[in-house]
Design an enzyme around this catalytic site. Structure first.
Site, PDB file in Angstrom:
ATOM      1  N   LYS A  13       0.836  -1.213   0.000  1.00  0.00           N
ATOM      2  CA  LYS A  13       0.000   0.000   0.000  1.00  0.00           C
ATOM      3  C   LYS A  13       0.871   1.263   0.000  1.00  0.00           C
ATOM      4  CE  LYS A  13      -1.934  -1.086   3.967  1.00  0.00           C
ATOM      5  NZ  LYS A  13      -1.126  -2.285   4.287  1.00  0.00           N
ATOM      6  N   ARG A  88      -9.789   0.702   9.029  1.00  0.00           N
ATOM      7  CA  ARG A  88      -9.203  -0.594   9.345  1.00  0.00           C
ATOM      8  C   ARG A  88     -10.095  -1.465  10.217  1.00  0.00           C
ATOM      9  NH1 ARG A  88      -3.230   0.642   8.846  1.00  0.00           N
ATOM     10  NH2 ARG A  88      -2.284  -1.368   9.178  1.00  0.00           N
ATOM     11  N   ARG A 127      12.221  -5.267   4.628  1.00  0.00           N
ATOM     12  CA  ARG A 127      11.928  -3.834   4.459  1.00  0.00           C
ATOM     13  C   ARG A 127      12.873  -2.980   5.313  1.00  0.00           C
ATOM     14  NH1 ARG A 127       5.995  -1.565   5.356  1.00  0.00           N
ATOM     15  NH2 ARG A 127       6.209  -2.539   7.400  1.00  0.00           N
ATOM     16  N   ARG A 160      11.603  -0.968  10.684  1.00  0.00           N
ATOM     17  CA  ARG A 160      10.501  -0.492  11.511  1.00  0.00           C
ATOM     18  C   ARG A 160      10.392  -1.373  12.752  1.00  0.00           C
ATOM     19  NH1 ARG A 160       5.144   0.653   7.949  1.00  0.00           N
ATOM     20  NH2 ARG A 160       4.179  -0.543   9.620  1.00  0.00           N
ATOM     21  N   ARG A 171       0.283  -8.365  13.957  1.00  0.00           N
ATOM     22  CA  ARG A 171      -0.372  -7.485  12.964  1.00  0.00           C
ATOM     23  C   ARG A 171      -1.225  -8.300  11.987  1.00  0.00           C
ATOM     24  NH1 ARG A 171       4.708  -4.697  10.756  1.00  0.00           N
ATOM     25  NH2 ARG A 171       3.308  -3.743   9.228  1.00  0.00           N
TER      26      ARG A 171
HETATM   27  P1  AP5 Z   1       4.941  -1.468   1.765  1.00  0.00           P
HETATM   28  O1  AP5 Z   1       4.573  -0.687   0.555  1.00  0.00           O
HETATM   29  O2  AP5 Z   1       5.689  -0.779   2.851  1.00  0.00           O
HETATM   30  O3  AP5 Z   1       3.658  -2.252   2.335  1.00  0.00           O
HETATM   31  P2  AP5 Z   1       2.420  -1.726   3.200  1.00  0.00           P
HETATM   32  O4  AP5 Z   1       1.223  -2.402   2.671  1.00  0.00           O
HETATM   33  O5  AP5 Z   1       2.432  -0.241   3.252  1.00  0.00           O
HETATM   34  O6  AP5 Z   1       2.795  -2.367   4.582  1.00  0.00           O
HETATM   35  P3  AP5 Z   1       2.688  -1.739   6.062  1.00  0.00           P
HETATM   36  O7  AP5 Z   1       3.503  -2.636   6.934  1.00  0.00           O
HETATM   37  O8  AP5 Z   1       3.042  -0.285   6.050  1.00  0.00           O
HETATM   38  O9  AP5 Z   1       1.183  -1.911   6.341  1.00  0.00           O
HETATM   39  P4  AP5 Z   1       0.481  -1.847   7.686  1.00  0.00           P
HETATM   40  O10 AP5 Z   1      -0.900  -1.650   7.239  1.00  0.00           O
HETATM   41  O11 AP5 Z   1       0.733  -2.988   8.571  1.00  0.00           O
HETATM   42  O12 AP5 Z   1       1.209  -0.617   8.451  1.00  0.00           O
HETATM   43  P5  AP5 Z   1       0.825   0.909   8.673  1.00  0.00           P
HETATM   44  O13 AP5 Z   1       2.060   1.691   8.643  1.00  0.00           O
HETATM   45  O14 AP5 Z   1      -0.308   1.290   7.809  1.00  0.00           O
HETATM   46  O15 AP5 Z   1       5.788  -2.732   1.235  1.00  0.00           O
HETATM   47  C1  AP5 Z   1       6.357  -3.680   2.137  1.00  0.00           C
HETATM   48  C2  AP5 Z   1       7.738  -4.102   1.595  1.00  0.00           C
HETATM   49  O16 AP5 Z   1       7.563  -4.781   0.351  1.00  0.00           O
HETATM   50  C3  AP5 Z   1       8.693  -2.934   1.299  1.00  0.00           C
HETATM   51  O17 AP5 Z   1       9.999  -3.309   1.614  1.00  0.00           O
HETATM   52  C4  AP5 Z   1       8.525  -2.693  -0.220  1.00  0.00           C
HETATM   53  O18 AP5 Z   1       9.701  -2.150  -0.809  1.00  0.00           O
HETATM   54  C5  AP5 Z   1       8.248  -4.107  -0.713  1.00  0.00           C
HETATM   55  N1  AP5 Z   1       7.343  -4.138  -1.864  1.00  0.00           N
HETATM   56  C6  AP5 Z   1       6.200  -3.421  -2.027  1.00  0.00           C
HETATM   57  N2  AP5 Z   1       5.599  -3.740  -3.201  1.00  0.00           N
HETATM   58  C7  AP5 Z   1       6.389  -4.701  -3.782  1.00  0.00           C
HETATM   59  C8  AP5 Z   1       6.286  -5.455  -4.997  1.00  0.00           C
HETATM   60  N3  AP5 Z   1       5.279  -5.289  -5.845  1.00  0.00           N
HETATM   61  N4  AP5 Z   1       7.244  -6.376  -5.254  1.00  0.00           N
HETATM   62  C9  AP5 Z   1       8.268  -6.556  -4.391  1.00  0.00           C
HETATM   63  N5  AP5 Z   1       8.439  -5.887  -3.236  1.00  0.00           N
HETATM   64  C10 AP5 Z   1       7.494  -4.961  -2.926  1.00  0.00           C
HETATM   65  O19 AP5 Z   1       0.269   0.868  10.174  1.00  0.00           O
HETATM   66  C11 AP5 Z   1       1.157   0.660  11.256  1.00  0.00           C
HETATM   67  C12 AP5 Z   1       0.410   0.661  12.574  1.00  0.00           C
HETATM   68  O20 AP5 Z   1      -0.253   1.927  12.752  1.00  0.00           O
HETATM   69  C13 AP5 Z   1      -0.706  -0.380  12.740  1.00  0.00           C
HETATM   70  O21 AP5 Z   1      -0.198  -1.626  13.147  1.00  0.00           O
HETATM   71  C14 AP5 Z   1      -1.563   0.284  13.833  1.00  0.00           C
HETATM   72  O22 AP5 Z   1      -0.952   0.161  15.091  1.00  0.00           O
HETATM   73  C15 AP5 Z   1      -1.495   1.756  13.444  1.00  0.00           C
HETATM   74  N6  AP5 Z   1      -2.586   2.132  12.520  1.00  0.00           N
HETATM   75  C16 AP5 Z   1      -2.453   2.510  11.224  1.00  0.00           C
HETATM   76  N7  AP5 Z   1      -3.648   2.782  10.680  1.00  0.00           N
HETATM   77  C17 AP5 Z   1      -4.568   2.578  11.650  1.00  0.00           C
HETATM   78  C18 AP5 Z   1      -5.992   2.674  11.705  1.00  0.00           C
HETATM   79  N8  AP5 Z   1      -6.717   3.032  10.634  1.00  0.00           N
HETATM   80  N9  AP5 Z   1      -6.602   2.379  12.888  1.00  0.00           N
HETATM   81  C19 AP5 Z   1      -5.904   2.029  13.979  1.00  0.00           C
HETATM   82  N10 AP5 Z   1      -4.562   1.908  13.991  1.00  0.00           N
HETATM   83  C20 AP5 Z   1      -3.891   2.181  12.843  1.00  0.00           C
HETATM   84 MG    MG Z   2       2.615   1.236   4.757  1.00  0.00          MG
END
Ligand code: AP5
Ligand code: MG
Length: 227
Positions: A13, A88, A127, A160, A171
């Site tokens: 994402k 979420r 990552r 991270r 997660r």
């Molecule tokens: P990346 O693009 O970073 O993936 P992502 O889907 O963004 O993964 P996240 O870990 O950021 O998602 P998340 O939803 O768990 O975390 P968030 O920060 O939103 O890609 C991952 C890796 O793969 C990278 O190394 C990239 O280079 C590689 N990659 C990507 N695409 C590729 C491809 N096509 N081919 C090969 N490699 C590829 O949330 C973190 C925390 O915040 C949550 O746990 C929670 O505590 C809190 N939080 C966030 N939003 C909410 C909410 N709405 N409500 C409550 N708590 C929340």
């Molecule tokens: Mg992300």
């Protein structure tokens, strides 16, 4: 146009939201990034959110909704917005509808990042992120030009905190329990869900996303012209 990116941790994402924002000019609201910024600033929301992020649990809805409200206020009038990592859970999805309603907006498409779970753990373990400018790398699939140094700002890359094996497991469980029902909600009740195969290369995934956004925007424009 309002787009929501939905998908499990590591599904890509964050990687794709950057392109939607830079290449198509959407205002980006990445909830995880906003929360991490608040934690770094140690502001009121950051203080309350910190332990939830460290444990891989969802931050309480009222905090997240307050952040969305503030972002919508900042964005006012610019039009196209992409949400990454919000909503979420079902309560957030329903409250989101209300907030958008108040702003005279509605969701146009929900892009669901579909990917086998086995690939996710690998992507997350490899990552690395820039603590200063938030650029995301992957040691296998998107390494920086110099070892562990951000191409854009020269800072030393970090893992991270929530990318440890134990927290990633938590997660995934949270995703299955809280966020998977949101998929169903947008698919069956709202008919807004579009599946994106996110196990391809970054460019392949981008091409698919762009195609759907352009198709939607073409439809909207023709509807407007047709009255
Ligand atoms: P990346 O693009 O970073 O993936 P992502 O889907 O963004 O993964 P996240 O870990 O950021 O998602 P998340 O939803 O768990 O975390 P968030 O920060 O939103 O890609 C991952 C890796 O793969 C990278 O190394 C990239 O280079 C590689 N990659 C990507 N695409 C590729 C491809 N096509 N081919 C090969 N490699 C590829 O949330 C973190 C925390 O915040 C949550 O746990 C929670 O505590 C809190 N939080 C966030 N939003 C909410 C909410 N709405 N409500 C409550 N708590 C929340
Ligand atoms: Mg992300």
């Amino acid at each position: 146009m309002i787009i929501v990116l939905l998908g499990p941790p590591g599904s890509g994402k964050g990687t794709q939201v950057e392109r939607i924002s830079k290449e198509l000019g959407f205002y980006k609201i990445s909830m995880g990034d906003l929360l991490r910024e608040a934690i770094t600033k140690d502001d009121e929301i950051g203080k309350k959110a910190k332990n939830h992020l460290v444990d891989g649990k969802l931050v309480p809805d009222y905090l997240v909704l307050e952040m969305v409200r503030r972002e919508l206020e900042k964005e006012k009038g610019k039009g196209d917005i992409v949400f990454d990592g919000f909503p979420r859970n079902l309560n957030q999805a329903i409250s989101f509808d209300r907030l958008l309603n108040l702003a005279g907006k509605k969701i146009d498409i929900v892009l669901y990042f579909d990917i086998p779970f086995a690939l996710l753990a690998r992507r997350l373990s490899q990552r690395r992120v820039c603590p200063r400018c938030s650029t995301v790398y992957n040691l296998e699939t998107a390494p920086p030009r110099s070892h562990n140094i951000c191409d854009k700002c020269g800072s030393t890359l970090v893992k991270r905190r929530d990318d440890s094996e134990k927290i990633v497991k938590s997660r995934f469980q949270v995703y299955e329990r809280e966020t998977a029902p949101v998929e169903e909600f947008y698919k069956r009740r709202r008919n807004l869900l579009i599946k994106i195969c996110s196990d391809g290369s970054k460019d392949e995934v981008w091409k698919e996303i762009k195609k759907h956004i352009e198709k939607k925007s073409y439809k909207e424009n023709s509807n407007q012209k047709g009255g």
